[in-house]
Design an enzyme around this catalytic site. Sequence first.
Site, PDB file in Angstrom:
ATOM      1  N   SER A 129      71.467 152.253  18.256  1.00 26.75           N
ATOM      2  CA  SER A 129      72.339 151.855  17.311  1.00 26.75           C
ATOM      3  C   SER A 129      73.731 151.779  17.776  1.00 26.75           C
ATOM      4  CB  SER A 129      72.354 153.786  16.527  1.00 26.75           C
ATOM      5  OG  SER A 129      73.283 153.553  15.325  1.00 26.75           O
ATOM      6  N   TYR A 185      73.872 162.342  16.576  1.00 25.96           N
ATOM      7  CA  TYR A 185      73.096 161.190  16.547  1.00 25.96           C
ATOM      8  C   TYR A 185      73.542 160.310  17.246  1.00 25.96           C
ATOM      9  CZ  TYR A 185      71.274 157.071  14.259  1.00 25.96           C
ATOM     10  OH  TYR A 185      70.672 155.723  14.062  1.00 25.96           O
TER      11      TYR A 185
END
Length: 371
Positions: free
Chosen positions: A206, A219
């Site tokens: 990501s 995350y």
Amino acid sequence: LPASSQPASARSSRQHMDARSALVGAALGAAASVCVLRLLRPNSPPRGALRQHAPVDTAGVLATGKVAVIIGSGSGIGRCAALRCVALGMKVMLADIDVPDATSVQAECEAAGAPKGSVVVQRCDCRVEADVRAARDAAYAAFGAVHLLMNNAAMQSNNRCGPYEHPDRWKVILDTNLLGVYHGGLAFAPSMVEQAEPSVIVNTGSKQGITMPPGDTAYNVSKAGVKVLTEALQHQLRSTDGCRVNAFLLVPGCVNTMIRTRGDKWVEGAAFKPDRAKDEREYNGVVDRAYAAEKWRERGAWQPDQVIDELFGAIAAGTPFYVICADGETTRAMDDGRMQWAMDDLVFRRAPLSRWSEEYKAEYARVARGF
């Protein structure tokens, strides 16, 4: 002689020499200052040129008869990857913790022309090493080889997991996003190397694992870990004599998937309101893929199939390793600028996450105008 004893002409000449020396010194000082300023500009220190090559020749991976295992295939990017593989005539294992979702994708694949038996479903919780090993064994038993492995499963809390809170959320996110990817490589990589056929491992990272926006710390940490793990994996594969396996880091931007809705359901529990769901299947109570896709386009999101376009293009070419996807909000130049700013926090010894700091807000805005 002392200066007071020198003739006036000599003293005058010496003064002129001193003045010239001072001017030269000032000029050199100015030049040095310019050099320093150049070093402090966003494009410094000197960096290498753009250069792409395929470190491992894996031509022909995306071809009829080849085999893909997609862990995290019940929706989003994994679902679109499966449908694209089927369109190319590949065989597919849909490995997912949500069997009904994976079975739905299997039906879509068969409706798209996949022969019966060429797309199989395997329940797999990527957090559990034994589950991933079982998926590997089942894939080799069914198809005899694996040419494409995608470690794609992920969870997030939608900016509700800071650096010193919610240990339960931290564990789920790290176990899924990071250890799940590790388990995939642990189970499949040795077998894929041993089969000695062109093959590819894709790990989904990501942009948040590179630029680290504040809010969803767990995350960010998990995706930063995926980046490091995949870099090490690719290095080891290309350094192994005779190895025919390559690795890629897939770095999506804003994409219309199920991850946000699932994160809300997980964190909010009974308080979750279904009519607030905004994902690839529905949007604010309207259950319609086309409608949801259009609403997400309006917000600047890419669709999962656009991500697969980028990924499969890179796999076919063998490069680049970093498959960094733009979206409707960001260009390549913006992504590069943001990543460079993040790395320059270290180079210039700035405050961490300076992009979001009041101290650097004006400077970042000025620099970002050049992205």
